[in-house]
Design a protein around this motif. Structure first.
Motif, PDB file in Angstrom:
ATOM      1  N   PRO A 217       0.826  -1.212   0.000  1.00  0.00           N
ATOM      2  CA  PRO A 217       0.000   0.000   0.000  1.00  0.00           C
ATOM      3  C   PRO A 217       0.859   1.261   0.000  1.00  0.00           C
ATOM      4  O   PRO A 217       2.087   1.211   0.159  1.00  0.00           O
ATOM      5  CB  PRO A 217      -0.790  -0.131   1.314  1.00  0.00           C
ATOM      6  N   PHE A 218       0.205   2.393  -0.158  1.00  0.00           N
ATOM      7  CA  PHE A 218       0.883   3.680  -0.270  1.00  0.00           C
ATOM      8  C   PHE A 218       1.774   3.972   0.936  1.00  0.00           C
ATOM      9  O   PHE A 218       2.911   4.424   0.800  1.00  0.00           O
ATOM     10  CB  PHE A 218      -0.177   4.775  -0.456  1.00  0.00           C
ATOM     11  N   VAL A 280      -3.072  14.691  -3.631  1.00  0.00           N
ATOM     12  CA  VAL A 280      -3.234  13.847  -4.824  1.00  0.00           C
ATOM     13  C   VAL A 280      -4.693  13.784  -5.249  1.00  0.00           C
ATOM     14  O   VAL A 280      -5.017  13.812  -6.450  1.00  0.00           O
ATOM     15  CB  VAL A 280      -2.668  12.431  -4.569  1.00  0.00           C
ATOM     16  N   MET A 281      -5.612  13.709  -4.279  1.00  0.00           N
ATOM     17  CA  MET A 281      -7.045  13.711  -4.619  1.00  0.00           C
ATOM     18  C   MET A 281      -7.424  15.016  -5.297  1.00  0.00           C
ATOM     19  O   MET A 281      -8.243  15.026  -6.231  1.00  0.00           O
ATOM     20  CB  MET A 281      -7.885  13.501  -3.353  1.00  0.00           C
ATOM     21  N   VAL A 290      -6.892   4.069  -2.691  1.00  0.00           N
ATOM     22  CA  VAL A 290      -7.942   3.306  -3.364  1.00  0.00           C
ATOM     23  C   VAL A 290      -7.505   2.877  -4.763  1.00  0.00           C
ATOM     24  O   VAL A 290      -7.699   1.730  -5.167  1.00  0.00           O
ATOM     25  CB  VAL A 290      -9.242   4.146  -3.457  1.00  0.00           C
ATOM     26  N   ASP A 291      -6.899   3.797  -5.483  1.00  0.00           N
ATOM     27  CA  ASP A 291      -6.485   3.558  -6.866  1.00  0.00           C
ATOM     28  C   ASP A 291      -4.961   3.425  -6.913  1.00  0.00           C
ATOM     29  O   ASP A 291      -4.241   4.401  -6.709  1.00  0.00           O
ATOM     30  CB  ASP A 291      -6.948   4.725  -7.746  1.00  0.00           C
ATOM     31  N   VAL A 295      -0.611   5.840  -7.016  1.00  0.00           N
ATOM     32  CA  VAL A 295       0.454   5.732  -6.016  1.00  0.00           C
ATOM     33  C   VAL A 295       1.770   6.349  -6.498  1.00  0.00           C
ATOM     34  O   VAL A 295       2.427   7.073  -5.736  1.00  0.00           O
ATOM     35  CB  VAL A 295       0.665   4.265  -5.582  1.00  0.00           C
ATOM     36  N   PRO A 296       2.223   6.113  -7.761  1.00  0.00           N
ATOM     37  CA  PRO A 296       3.454   6.774  -8.204  1.00  0.00           C
ATOM     38  C   PRO A 296       3.401   8.291  -8.087  1.00  0.00           C
ATOM     39  O   PRO A 296       4.358   8.925  -7.642  1.00  0.00           O
ATOM     40  CB  PRO A 296       3.584   6.338  -9.669  1.00  0.00           C
ATOM     41  N   LEU A 297       2.258   8.883  -8.448  1.00  0.00           N
ATOM     42  CA  LEU A 297       2.092  10.329  -8.294  1.00  0.00           C
ATOM     43  C   LEU A 297       2.145  10.715  -6.822  1.00  0.00           C
ATOM     44  O   LEU A 297       2.791  11.702  -6.445  1.00  0.00           O
ATOM     45  CB  LEU A 297       0.764  10.768  -8.921  1.00  0.00           C
ATOM     46  N   ALA A 298       1.496   9.907  -5.974  1.00  0.00           N
ATOM     47  CA  ALA A 298       1.483  10.202  -4.540  1.00  0.00           C
ATOM     48  C   ALA A 298       2.891  10.126  -3.950  1.00  0.00           C
ATOM     49  O   ALA A 298       3.266  10.957  -3.099  1.00  0.00           O
ATOM     50  CB  ALA A 298       0.564   9.226  -3.806  1.00  0.00           C
TER      51      ALA A 298
END
Length: 562
Positions: A217-218, A280-281, A290-291, A295-298
């Motif tokens: 997970p993130f 990020v949202m 959730v998506d 994650v890479p962007l986050a």
């Protein structure tokens, strides 16, 4: 689980291709911008904020905080940067690493850049075979970027598929829900991976792939990114381990800075990841929790906000960090100065162009030591020296001559390694000149010892040196000393600038005095002012001094050729 050893080798090969592409791209950029990076580093480190910008720019260009930090350590080792100036550069290097994350997250995962990789290599091929260095370097840069994204694409395709191998996810889930224990575990994994691979960029790429495949997970990926910040400090500490105390302090600054940042981030870890989730949202409309595609962007956002915050917090405490490091690594009490390598003793090269700065500093120090050796030779002519003092000075000169041979070999070997790297035309001329200069300076040391040996022979044969010979010798030594002063000034100047006219005047004065005294020595021996044997020794000493002057002028002429 349908995942064979061959699949594992494909994974390793994909990682190797990614690393090679990163290395090729970095070296091409360094070759193009080598001298510019040196100028930036020299101009933009006058205060901590400019140093931070400098570290950011250099790391952005060469895409390696480890390379930047090793470069900083070597510059501190060479006395080109103070410890205080290096702190800002190191903080900026940490911010520069965030660019890699954005490149991978935006281009490597949101677009199929790998599809353009082979056409890009096709375009770059004619450039690589172009005789002009500029186009050749551009071609290598394009190929490096293409290989980097091909490696990243292969990396994504080489990891096990979670849908086909659910036991992998179950295995990882056992270690992702332990709260801070899991955070520390994945932080440790990120550190170890970065130390082993020696590239935080490659570890980050692996982390991105693991997230995109749904392995972790993130929050655990964020913990791995924190570990990468610690692992990247190891390279600089290895480089500084055999350097001077200033170099070791600069490397420790990097480690202390990152460890302090990890400490405060661990305290606010969950609120911090909530903040990143909100950012990020706001950017994509979906949460990375959730998506998995987000994650890479986050992680890029997490890495950027963390390093910016860390630098903003600790930029005000550079003096405190400096005091902590100086307390941990105190300087040793002053001991008798010895003739040894000081500036290139780290054993690790930075960029080839920038390594020449360290080599030139070492050559300048080498010249200063041979000048000091010449001063010892002058002392041997002092009639006030006792027998024991004479022996002590003579043995020290002999020791310096032996050490100068070793120093010549070490510097020449270092320059040979530099020459094997990527150098511009000017860089190759400089390298050739420095190799010649090292040999000439070593010959100065040989000439010093030859003069000392002649003085010792006069003494051991119980010959009395007449006042007129001693007076003339001191006059000759003064002329040689003046030429050595000019050589030292020329070597210590920036960018191989030199005063060739002044050096030639000194050489002409030495030659004229040698010719004059050889004629007068013949007349004095003929008139019986001193024995023929004493006249031979005097002539030999004049000749050695003249040859020493030749070696000195050769140094300046080699500088002028650049």
């Amino acid at each position: 689980m349908n995942y064979s050893f061959f699949d594992f080798l494909r994974l390793l090969g994909s990682l190797a291709l990614f690393l090679y592409g990163m290395k090729m791209m970095s070296e091409a950029l360094q070759k193009v911008a080598g001298s510019r990076l040196k100028n930036i580093l020299g101009i933009m480190t006058s205060n901590r904020f400019l140093g931070l910008i400098t570290g950011f720019l250099i790391t952005t260009v060469i895409q390696s905080s480890s390379a930047t930090t090793v470069l900083v350590v070597s510059f501190v080792n060479a006395g080109l940067l103070s410890l205080t100036e290096s702190i800002g550069v190191i903080m900026g290097a940490n911010i520069g690493t965030t660019v890699t994350g954005w490149i991978i997250s935006i281009l490597g995962f949101s677009a199929d850049i790998s599809a353009l990789a082979l056409p890009a290599i096709g375009v770059a091929l004619p450039l690589i075979f172009n005789k002009r260095n500029t186009w050749h370097n551009v071609g290598e840069l394009i190929v490096g970027i293409a290989l980097l994204f091909m490696g990243l694409d292969f990396l994504k395709a080489s990891v096990p598929n979670i849908n086909e191998s659910p036991e992998i996810l179950a295995f990882l889930q056992n270690y992702t829900s332990g709260g801070y224990a899991s955070i520390f575990l994945f932080l440790f994994i990120g550190t170890v991976l970065t130390v082993v691979i020696q590239s935080s960029s490659a570890t980050m790429a692996l982390t991105f792939v693991m997230c995109s495949q749904g392995w972790i997970p993130f929050e655990m990926a964020a913990a791995m990114v924190m570990g990468e910040n610690i692992g990247t400090t190891v390279t600089a500490n290895i480089a500084a381990s055999v350097g001077n105390v200033s170099a070791r302090r600069a490397a420790m600054v990097h480690m202390v800075f990152n460890l302090l940042g990890i400490c405060w981030l661990l305290i606010v870890f969950y609120p911090f990841t909530d903040l990143v989730d909100s950012v990020v949202m706001g950017m994509s409309g979906t949460s990375p929790r959730v998506d998995v595609e987000q994650v890479p962007l986050a992680l890029a956002v997490f890495h950027t906000i963390f390093n910016l915050s860390n630098a903003f917090i600790f930029i005000w405490f550079t003096k405190l960090i400096e005091r902590i490091v100086m307390r941990v690594l105190p300087a040793k009490p002053d001991t008798e100065e010895e003739f040894h390598l000081r500036f290139i003793s780290t054993g690790m090269l930075s960029t080839s162009e920038l390594s020449q700065i360290q080599a030139k500093k070492e050559i300048t120090l080498f010249a200063e030591h041979t000048h000091k050796m010449f001063g010892m030779v002058r002392q041997l002519l002092d009639e006030q020296l006792s027998s024991s003092d004479f022996e002590k000075s003579y043995e020290k000169i002999k020791k310096y001559e032996d050490l100068s041979d070793n120093v010549e070999v070490e510097i020449a070997n270092y320059l040979t390694k530099v020459n094997q790297g990527k150098l511009s035309d000017v860089g190759r001329r400089r390298n050739k000149a420095m190799l010649k200069i090292v040999g000439e300076i070593e010959s100065v040391g040989d000439a010093n010892f030859s003069i000392a040996r002649l003085i010792n022979r006069v003494r051991t044969q119980n010959l009395t040196m007449p006042p007129v010979i001693k007076e003339k010798l001191f006059m000759m030594l003064d002329l040689v000393d003046r030429s050595l002063d000019v050589m030292d000034r020329n070597l210590s100047s920036d960018d191989f600038k030199c005063d060739l006219n002044r050096a030639q005047e000194c050489e002409a004065d030495i030659n004229a005095f040698r010719n004059q005294e050889k004629m007068q020595n013949f007349e004095r021996v003929k008139n019986g002012e001193y024995p023929y044997e004493m006249g031979v020794y005097f002539t030999d000493m004049l000749q050695e001094c003249e040859e020493l002057g030749d070696y000195v002028i050769n140094v300046t002429e080699a500088l002028a050729e650049v």
